[in-house]
Scaffold this active site. Structure first.
Site, PDB file in Angstrom:
ATOM      1  N   CYS A 141       0.886  -1.086   0.006  1.00 55.70           N
ATOM      2  CA  CYS A 141       0.097   0.152  -0.202  1.00 55.70           C
ATOM      3  C   CYS A 141       0.968   1.266   0.190  1.00 55.70           C
ATOM      4  CB  CYS A 141      -0.860  -0.038   1.422  1.00 55.70           C
ATOM      5  SG  CYS A 141      -1.903  -1.455   1.469  1.00 55.70           S
ATOM      6  N   ASP A 173      -2.859  -9.356   7.739  1.00 55.74           N
ATOM      7  CA  ASP A 173      -1.884  -9.330   8.650  1.00 55.74           C
ATOM      8  C   ASP A 173      -1.803  -7.849   9.311  1.00 55.74           C
ATOM      9  OD1 ASP A 173      -1.725  -8.121   6.044  1.00 55.74           O
ATOM     10  OD2 ASP A 173       0.377  -8.092   5.945  1.00 55.74           O
ATOM     11  N   ARG A 178      -5.098   1.598  -0.202  1.00 52.58           N
ATOM     12  CA  ARG A 178      -4.735   0.282  -0.218  1.00 52.58           C
ATOM     13  C   ARG A 178      -4.639  -0.594  -1.400  1.00 52.58           C
ATOM     14  NH1 ARG A 178      -9.001  -4.385   2.178  1.00 52.58           N
ATOM     15  NH2 ARG A 178      -7.647  -5.930   2.384  1.00 52.58           N
ATOM     16  N   LEU A 179      -3.726  -1.434  -1.537  1.00 49.29           N
ATOM     17  CA  LEU A 179      -3.573  -2.408  -2.617  1.00 49.29           C
ATOM     18  C   LEU A 179      -4.021  -3.590  -2.195  1.00 49.29           C
ATOM     19  CD1 LEU A 179      -3.048  -3.060  -5.658  1.00 49.29           C
ATOM     20  CD2 LEU A 179      -0.981  -3.733  -4.841  1.00 49.29           C
ATOM     21  N   GLU A 204       3.746  -6.520   3.952  1.00 50.01           N
ATOM     22  CA  GLU A 204       3.270  -7.686   4.115  1.00 50.01           C
ATOM     23  C   GLU A 204       4.006  -8.668   5.249  1.00 50.01           C
ATOM     24  OE1 GLU A 204       0.788  -8.741   2.824  1.00 50.01           O
ATOM     25  OE2 GLU A 204       0.396  -7.847   0.928  1.00 50.01           O
ATOM     26  N   ILE A 252      -4.462  -7.432  -1.040  1.00 52.13           N
ATOM     27  CA  ILE A 252      -3.807  -8.687  -1.238  1.00 52.13           C
ATOM     28  C   ILE A 252      -4.090  -9.733  -0.421  1.00 52.13           C
ATOM     29  CG2 ILE A 252      -1.412  -9.818  -1.440  1.00 52.13           C
ATOM     30  CD1 ILE A 252      -1.887  -7.743  -3.403  1.00 52.13           C
TER      31      ILE A 252
END
Length: 636
Positions: free
Chosen positions: A2, A101, A50-51, A78, A53
């Site tokens: 992100c 996460d 935000r991306l 991540e 995943i």
């Protein structure tokens, strides 16, 4: 993966504002096109792009609040072992409302405090605000895989995933860093190697650190949570172990962890040992055929298609080939785009190849694995031979000195350029005065020692420089591991990771680098040089330990390319060559490099006298950066 942004105010000069932090996060919307959010109180402002995943639900959008409202976080990266940490926290009685996460970071911090950072296996940069204790915690991963840029002064601590997010809201910080420009043009250091950037007051947040910002007294406490400990690493990963088996087990684990995602995962593939091993391991552990992405040129010195095809055939992949030469006519526009995303001039034309690859990746998958880091971990460059030879010569046993002589002869026969920096007396002491290989290459070796006579910088520019800031280097028990460790932590790797992030996030792609798993890094730092360089073979342990993933022709490769680009030819033949030339010469008006020096560089290259493409690209890219920044923030 992100984009984050925010600030902590220390004086009345700045005020927190949702509008301001939204402006910052919108500037890096390419990092996270799937969702956005902002939050602020009187002292702290947090923004996020935000991306999606992991856990694609809206509940995992950020800034994320803990269930009890005490903590709020904005986070980029991540934590690959989040499942194991989540299970451990659940066994302790923790309740989760998401599968992300992100929430694991919050609850891990609540449970273990700052000790949780060493439990994380991943890449990250985050700001976590504890409302109860009125503390803001900033933290970045061990090797700086994920970026975090800061302005820290008496008025505020401002931070963001990219410098442009700071500049768009606080343009007063657009002050070119002349020392960084000097080092860039002299190729002595790259951006992010010592936390300096091309902007005088914007720094890179230190890797492996966390800062505790106290809201009540405006004080910042800095702490390092990971550092090199050669003895500890040896006891942990090397002592009593089979190094080849350990290497394979760690690599397999690293790749499997980085397959965790709720979207499809692919891989970049250059045809070299590292990316080929990643593709092999990924393919063996994936239920479906994986997408691979490669750059191909017709130029012999830039063409790795033969090796790429062998890897794809072995693993039955879904290959995608990019031909950047076809778009070379638009090279100026692409370099301009890259400059925007990198927040500075690029270190080489090869980044254009990677940029085009990431553009192709974005059409098929959101996540790719890449082989970045292995060369510095396991001595993938032939220049490392000189350090290993010194280690052998330092030993008292005659057998080691004979091995050093043998290795020097191999190096001189295959790569005479490597010994250009070694004195003739040293070479003769190793191989003797009757070595025909040395005398055949002596003229070439001596030519490498001759420096160009052009005046590289103007007197006015040199007068404006402050003293060069030197990096504190780590010293280990061997020359080879000392060099490798410093390349990993403070020299080449930080810049390579900066480039990896810039090119991938430009297209909203998450790039994961399994070789930079902290366990592999610790193992490599502790590993004896004999497992890295063996006769004419670089990365010896990688070739043996990961052989099942590599086609024979790739495992036996002794050359190395990566993602090369024929900028040397483009300067002479591309339809945009006049545009390239005009831009290169325009830098001469900035009183940094003398116009006559630029003219000498350019004419030497065009006439074929000397390949000056590397320095000419840097000059070109620097001028593009100046022009782009001046358009956005005003002329300097």
């Amino acid at each position: 993966m992100c984009g984050i942004a925010g600030f902590f105010v220390k004086s009345n000069k700045y005020r927190t504002s949702v509008d301001t932090v939204k402006k910052m996060s919108d500037e890096i919307a390419h990092r996270g096109p799937d969702a956005e959010g902002q939050w602020c109180d009187q002292k702290v402002a947090l923004g996020h792009r935000r991306l999606s995943i992991i856990d694609l639900s809206e509940e995992s959008n950020q800034p994320m609040h803990s269930m009890d409202g005490r903590f709020v976080i904005t986070y980029n990266g991540e934590i690959y072992n989040y499942i194991e940490l989540r299970d451990e926290l659940i066994s302790m009685g923790v309740t989760f409302r998401t599968l992300s996460d992100t929430e694991v970071i919050i609850e891990a911090y609540r449970a273990w405090g700052e000790d949780c950072f060493n439990r994380f296996n991943g890449m990250w940069a985050f700001a976590l605000y504890d409302k109860l204790k009125r503390r803001l915690i900033l933290c970045r991963d061990r090797f700086g895989i994920k970026p975090l840029y800061i302005v820290n002064n008496e008025d505020a601590l401002i931070f963001a995933s990219e410098a442009k997010a700071i500049l768009c809201a606080f343009p007063e910080y657009f002050i070119p860093n002349k020392l960084e420009i000097y080092r860039y043009l002299s190729a002595s250091l790259q951006e992010d190697t010592d936390n300096m950037t091309f902007y005088e007051d914007i720094n890179s947040f230190p890797r492996a650190e966390y800062w505790i910002c106290d809201m009540d007294n405006n004080q910042i406490l800095r702490r390092e949570y990971w550092k090199v400990d050669e003895k500890l690493f040896k006891n942990k990963w090397v002592k009593g172990r089979n190094p080849y088996k350990t290497c394979q087990e760690l690599f397999d684990s690293a790749v499997k962890l980085r397959m965790r995602a709720d979207v499809e995962v692919g891989s970049c593939l250059s045809g070299g040992i590292d990316s080929s091993a990643v593709v092999g391991c990924l393919s063996r552990n994936c239920n479906n055929k994986i997408h691979t992405f490669s750059s191909v040129y017709e130029d012999k010195e830039c063409n790795e298609e033969y090796y790429i095809q062998k890897v794809n055939q072995k693993n039955h992949t879904l290959p995608h080939y990019v031909y950047p030469d076809k778009d070379a006519d638009n090279l100026p526009n692409y370099i301009r785009e890259m400059t925007f995303h990198h927040d500075g001039p690029s270190s080489g034309a090869s980044l254009y190849s990677q940029y085009k690859v990431m553009e192709e990746v974005s059409k098929y998958v959101k996540v790719v694995l890449d082989g970045q880091g292995a060369d510095e971990l396991f001595a993938g460059y032939i220049t490392y031979y000189s350090y290993y030879i010194r280690d052998l010569m330092d030993k008292d046993e005659v057998s080691y000195k004979w091995k050093a002589r043998k290795l020097m002869a191999i190096v001189m026969e295959n790569w005479p350029d490597v010994i250009g920096a070694i004195s003739t007396d040293t070479i003769v002491s190793l191989v003797g005065t009757h070595n025909s290989i040395f005398f055949q290459n002596r003229d070439r070796i001596e030519q490498m020692r001759i420096k160009r006579t052009e005046k590289q910088f103007t007197d006015d520019f040199l007068k404006e420089l402050t003293s060069d800031h030197r990096i504190d280097e780590i010293t280990l028990s061997s020359h080879i591991n000392t060099r490798l460790c410093n390349d990993i932590l403070s020299k080449s790797i930080p810049n390579l990771l900066h480039n990896e992030d810039g090119n991938s996030m430009a297209f909203s792609v998450e790039s994961r680098v399994p070789f930079m798993d902290y366990r592999i890094v610790e193992f490599a730092i502790a590993l004896d040089g004999k497992y890295k360089l063996h006769n004419q073979w670089t990365k010896w342990i990688e070739r043996k330990a990961l052989r099942k993933y590599l086609p024979f022709v790739v495992r036996k490769r002794v050359d190395k390319m990566g993602f090369p680009a024929p900028f040397s030819r483009w300067l002479k033949e591309a339809s945009c060559k006049d545009d390239l030339k005009d831009t290169i010469y325009r830098l001469g008006k900035r009183n940094i490099i003398p116009v006559e020096t630029i003219d000498s560089y350019y004419k030497s290259h065009i006439t074929g006298k000397t390949d000056m493409s590397e320095i000419l690209f840097r000059i070109y890219s620097l001028e593009i950066w100046f022009e782009l920044m001046e358009e956005r923030y005003g002329r300097v």
